[in-house]
Design a protein around this motif. Sequence first.
Motif, mmCIF file in Angstrom:
data_model
loop_
_atom_site.group_PDB
_atom_site.id
_atom_site.type_symbol
_atom_site.label_atom_id
_atom_site.label_comp_id
_atom_site.label_asym_id
_atom_site.label_seq_id
_atom_site.Cartn_x
_atom_site.Cartn_y
_atom_site.Cartn_z
ATOM 1 N N GLU A 344 0.859 -1.176 0.000
ATOM 2 C CA GLU A 344 0.000 0.000 0.000
ATOM 3 C C GLU A 344 0.898 1.231 0.000
ATOM 4 O O GLU A 344 1.884 1.285 0.731
ATOM 5 N N VAL A 345 0.567 2.212 -0.828
ATOM 6 C CA VAL A 345 1.394 3.407 -0.937
ATOM 7 C C VAL A 345 0.536 4.656 -0.793
ATOM 8 O O VAL A 345 -0.638 4.675 -1.169
ATOM 9 N N TRP A 346 1.137 5.702 -0.229
ATOM 10 C CA TRP A 346 0.500 7.012 -0.120
ATOM 11 C C TRP A 346 1.006 7.862 -1.266
ATOM 12 O O TRP A 346 2.205 8.052 -1.432
ATOM 13 N N LEU A 347 0.073 8.400 -2.069
ATOM 14 C CA LEU A 347 0.411 9.073 -3.316
ATOM 15 C C LEU A 347 0.316 10.588 -3.201
ATOM 16 O O LEU A 347 -0.148 11.261 -4.114
ATOM 17 N N GLY A 348 0.775 11.150 -2.091
ATOM 18 C CA GLY A 348 0.592 12.560 -1.833
ATOM 19 C C GLY A 348 1.469 13.489 -2.638
ATOM 20 O O GLY A 348 1.217 14.699 -2.671
ATOM 21 N N VAL A 373 -1.294 -0.718 -9.460
ATOM 22 C CA VAL A 373 -2.453 -1.551 -9.795
ATOM 23 C C VAL A 373 -3.747 -0.736 -9.745
ATOM 24 O O VAL A 373 -4.511 -0.686 -10.710
ATOM 25 N N SER A 374 -3.990 -0.087 -8.601
ATOM 26 C CA SER A 374 -5.251 0.638 -8.429
ATOM 27 C C SER A 374 -5.104 1.596 -7.246
ATOM 28 O O SER A 374 -4.117 1.546 -6.509
ATOM 29 N N ARG A 375 -6.119 2.445 -7.065
ATOM 30 C CA ARG A 375 -6.086 3.344 -5.923
ATOM 31 C C ARG A 375 -7.490 3.689 -5.465
ATOM 32 O O ARG A 375 -8.467 3.582 -6.214
ATOM 33 N N ASP A 376 -7.576 4.100 -4.219
ATOM 34 C CA ASP A 376 -8.793 4.654 -3.629
ATOM 35 C C ASP A 376 -8.409 5.995 -3.035
ATOM 36 O O ASP A 376 -7.799 6.065 -1.976
ATOM 37 N N GLY A 377 -8.736 7.076 -3.730
ATOM 38 C CA GLY A 377 -8.295 8.385 -3.295
ATOM 39 C C GLY A 377 -6.789 8.509 -3.428
ATOM 40 O O GLY A 377 -6.226 8.353 -4.512
ATOM 41 N N LEU A 378 -6.112 8.755 -2.313
ATOM 42 C CA LEU A 378 -4.657 8.906 -2.310
ATOM 43 C C LEU A 378 -3.929 7.638 -1.881
ATOM 44 O O LEU A 378 -2.702 7.633 -1.784
ATOM 45 N N VAL A 379 -4.667 6.582 -1.633
ATOM 46 C CA VAL A 379 -4.068 5.314 -1.223
ATOM 47 C C VAL A 379 -4.038 4.367 -2.414
ATOM 48 O O VAL A 379 -5.078 4.050 -3.001
ATOM 49 N N GLY A 380 -2.838 3.933 -2.805
ATOM 50 C CA GLY A 380 -2.694 3.057 -3.960
ATOM 51 C C GLY A 380 -2.243 1.660 -3.588
ATOM 52 O O GLY A 380 -1.663 1.426 -2.521
ATOM 53 N N GLU A 381 -2.499 0.723 -4.482
ATOM 54 C CA GLU A 381 -2.003 -0.649 -4.352
ATOM 55 C C GLU A 381 -1.012 -0.901 -5.479
ATOM 56 O O GLU A 381 -1.264 -0.541 -6.636
ATOM 57 N N VAL A 382 0.124 -1.508 -5.144
ATOM 58 C CA VAL A 382 1.168 -1.770 -6.127
ATOM 59 C C VAL A 382 1.671 -3.198 -5.964
ATOM 60 O O VAL A 382 1.557 -3.807 -4.906
ATOM 61 N N VAL A 383 2.222 -3.731 -7.056
ATOM 62 C CA VAL A 383 2.920 -5.010 -7.031
ATOM 63 C C VAL A 383 4.402 -4.729 -6.823
ATOM 64 O O VAL A 383 4.988 -3.875 -7.499
ATOM 65 N N VAL A 384 5.019 -5.449 -5.897
ATOM 66 C CA VAL A 384 6.396 -5.193 -5.501
ATOM 67 C C VAL A 384 7.364 -6.087 -6.269
ATOM 68 O O VAL A 384 7.141 -7.296 -6.401
ATOM 69 N N GLU A 385 8.424 -5.486 -6.763
ATOM 70 C CA GLU A 385 9.524 -6.223 -7.379
ATOM 71 C C GLU A 385 10.800 -5.862 -6.630
ATOM 72 O O GLU A 385 11.377 -4.798 -6.831
#
Length: 398
Positions: A344-348, A373-385
Amino acid sequence: MSHISRRQFCLFTGATLASLGLGQFKIKRQAQNYGKVLAQSTPCKLALLVGINQYSSQPLRGCLNDLELQRYLLIHRFGFNPQDIYTLTDEQATRQGILEAFEEHLIKQAKPEDVVVYHYSGHGSRVLDPEPIIFEPGQEDNLNGTFVPVDSSLPTGYPEQSGTVEDIMGHTLFLLMSALPSENFTAVLDSCFSGAATRKFTVRARDGGSKVLISPQEKEYQEKWLSRLGWSREEFVSRYRQGVAKGVVLAATDPTQYAIDASLNGFYAGAFTYLLTSYLWQEDATPESAIAYAVKQIPEEFNQTPTYEVNVGSNYEDQPMYFLGSPSSEANAVITEVKGDRAEVWLGGVDLATVDQGTVFSTVDGSGQLRFVSRDGLVGEVVVEGKVEPGTLLRKEN
């Protein structure tokens, strides 16, 4: 931007800029692991943040997001310890709580070398002061600017009937700021007094005017602080007219304008707070350069001009933001939680209009990459490498 509404911002004359309100004092002990972002022991960094959406009338939508924008910035970019940031929201933001929080968390805890930040997002108003401490030329109506706690309601029968409100005056908060031991103070104000709706925008502000009076207890509270500071009324007037009480005040507008509470790519926030905090993620700024950026980025149709004021003769406009000269590396986002190969990432600190499925972020320290991958407001979901952990700063790949 779409679905725009206007949240007026009160920028009172001189030292009234120094006023802010907070709600019921509540310490939030956060047990989260913020990775490599560690607060320094000296100087201490204290922050008091308030946001009010849930007014009984004329509710707002973006103020709590403003707090999160500021809170993540202070922790991950400027190294604040989460335990030293106190956020007060909605029902917590009573008049008593506002005053208690300023006294207990800022005045009593801060030392002369400490860094202090205060953020306010919520309503303001203009109310009648029958015995004003300061009479401003041209203000025959004796209306004074105030901040509106969540428990301050208009008088019964308003506007036909007059009565008192439990607002906090700019005069009062000037006194509180004067009592701070530290000059390293920054206030960020994103609110205003009430006004009329227009066809294009909705004003987000508590009504006021000559039939709304300040409460006697507010005057009594001012007298208490004059006594504590050892000031006569004449000395208070003189200090007030000179400018802000301490440090730097960053304001959403000039005194005649509205501030915008806007829908921004899927979430609501104050346009000023969003532009300010996203810029500070990416730049080593001064108050002057930060406001210059915000002025350029505010859409023309908003008719909103962010501004700043500093303690007279201090040259604080050229000091590093928040009086902290060594923030963490510039970034666009930060990892807040890791679960297996997802995070989970903060996209501020990124323009959300440029983030699509598959957008790549790289860690500032080179430990890995992440694919959006996707986001809800400023909170995003990412795949980690790669190997990452909470608190890791990210930059968006071009």
